[in-house]
Design a protein around this motif. Structure first.
Motif, mmCIF file in Angstrom:
data_model
loop_
_atom_site.group_PDB
_atom_site.id
_atom_site.type_symbol
_atom_site.label_atom_id
_atom_site.label_comp_id
_atom_site.label_asym_id
_atom_site.label_seq_id
_atom_site.Cartn_x
_atom_site.Cartn_y
_atom_site.Cartn_z
ATOM 1 N N LYS A 7 0.842 -1.202 0.000
ATOM 2 C CA LYS A 7 0.000 0.000 0.000
ATOM 3 C C LYS A 7 0.874 1.248 0.000
ATOM 4 O O LYS A 7 1.940 1.265 0.607
ATOM 5 C CB LYS A 7 -0.863 -0.030 1.258
ATOM 6 N N LYS A 8 0.380 2.290 -0.655
ATOM 7 C CA LYS A 8 1.002 3.606 -0.556
ATOM 8 C C LYS A 8 0.262 4.375 0.525
ATOM 9 O O LYS A 8 -0.967 4.429 0.527
ATOM 10 C CB LYS A 8 0.925 4.357 -1.879
ATOM 11 N N GLN A 9 1.008 4.981 1.458
ATOM 12 C CA GLN A 9 0.370 5.772 2.509
ATOM 13 C C GLN A 9 -0.014 7.158 1.989
ATOM 14 O O GLN A 9 0.529 7.635 0.993
ATOM 15 C CB GLN A 9 1.304 5.920 3.728
ATOM 16 N N ASN A 10 -0.946 7.794 2.691
ATOM 17 C CA ASN A 10 -1.386 9.136 2.338
ATOM 18 C C ASN A 10 -0.259 10.144 2.494
ATOM 19 O O ASN A 10 0.724 9.899 3.190
ATOM 20 C CB ASN A 10 -2.564 9.563 3.211
ATOM 21 N N PHE A 30 5.561 7.346 0.755
ATOM 22 C CA PHE A 30 5.747 6.250 1.716
ATOM 23 C C PHE A 30 5.004 5.004 1.256
ATOM 24 O O PHE A 30 3.822 5.083 0.916
ATOM 25 C CB PHE A 30 5.233 6.666 3.099
ATOM 26 N N TYR A 31 5.696 3.847 1.314
ATOM 27 C CA TYR A 31 5.142 2.590 0.836
ATOM 28 C C TYR A 31 5.286 1.499 1.892
ATOM 29 O O TYR A 31 6.383 1.277 2.412
ATOM 30 C CB TYR A 31 5.866 2.145 -0.441
ATOM 31 N N GLU A 32 4.178 0.823 2.174
ATOM 32 C CA GLU A 32 4.179 -0.313 3.091
ATOM 33 C C GLU A 32 4.573 -1.552 2.303
ATOM 34 O O GLU A 32 4.015 -1.814 1.240
ATOM 35 C CB GLU A 32 2.795 -0.482 3.710
ATOM 36 N N HIS A 155 -4.732 10.688 -0.436
ATOM 37 C CA HIS A 155 -4.026 9.691 -1.237
ATOM 38 C C HIS A 155 -3.589 10.363 -2.538
ATOM 39 O O HIS A 155 -4.387 11.008 -3.199
ATOM 40 C CB HIS A 155 -4.919 8.491 -1.534
ATOM 41 N N VAL A 156 -2.318 10.220 -2.867
ATOM 42 C CA VAL A 156 -1.783 10.797 -4.092
ATOM 43 C C VAL A 156 -1.251 9.650 -4.941
ATOM 44 O O VAL A 156 -0.342 8.931 -4.525
ATOM 45 C CB VAL A 156 -0.657 11.808 -3.785
#
Length: 167
Positions: A7-10, A30-32, A155-156
């Motif tokens: 997931k990409k964080q906000n 930021f990426y999980e 979210h971008v």
């Protein structure tokens, strides 16, 4: 190693680290990852410098602080990290006009606090800066003066969706 992006964080609107509309900010994404770590990607610029060609140490500290502090929200989006202490070790200069990666992970936690560690990785793969920190777990409404609106926290989408990140 290559890890799958979960997931990409906000991103924030004005934040110096992640703010998409902060002209002088770092505009970090930021990426999980599948391994439970958080990876940030940042394109450093000349205006982030201290000495010519070198990113200011305070900017490096801010990147690590934000990345480690955000790692707690991988398992619970309602919890944010508020810094209690941060210990930084500078090993190599971080260049301006480069794409760097910042890794953050949780190393221990209890009901109220968590500890984490992280590194700034240069384009060569070398570790430039390391950090360990302690953070309080808090809901966002106890951190900010007002409500976190969709205009401030959003979210971008990336131009190209990242499916894997190599560290």
């Amino acid at each position: 190693m290559k890890y799958k992006v979960i997931k990409k964080q906000n991103s924030g609107n004005s934040c110096v680290v992640c703010g998409v509309n902060n002209e002088l900010g770092l505009k970090t994404s930021f990426y999980e990852l599948e391994n439970g770590e958080l990876v940030a990607i940042c394109d450093t610029k000349d205006w982030h410098q201290s000495y010519p060609g070198r990113v200011h140490g305070g900017m490096s500290a801010a990147l690590l602080d934000e990345t480690i502090g955000r790692a707690i929200s991988i398992n619970d989006e309602t919890i944010w990290g508020v810094t209690v202490s941060l210990d930084i070790k500078y090993k190599k200069p971080v260049p301006t006009d480069a794409t760097i990666k910042i890794i953050g992970r949780i190393t221990s936690e209890n009901r109220k606090l968590f500890e984490g560690s992280g590194e700034i990785i240069l384009p060569s793969g070398e570790i430039a800066v390391t950090a360990t920190g302690k953070y309080m777990k808090m809901p966002v409404e106890k951190i900010t003066d007002g409500e976190l609106t969709s205009e401030e926290w959003k979210h971008v989408e990336d131009k190209e969706k990242l499916e894997y990140i190599e560290i």
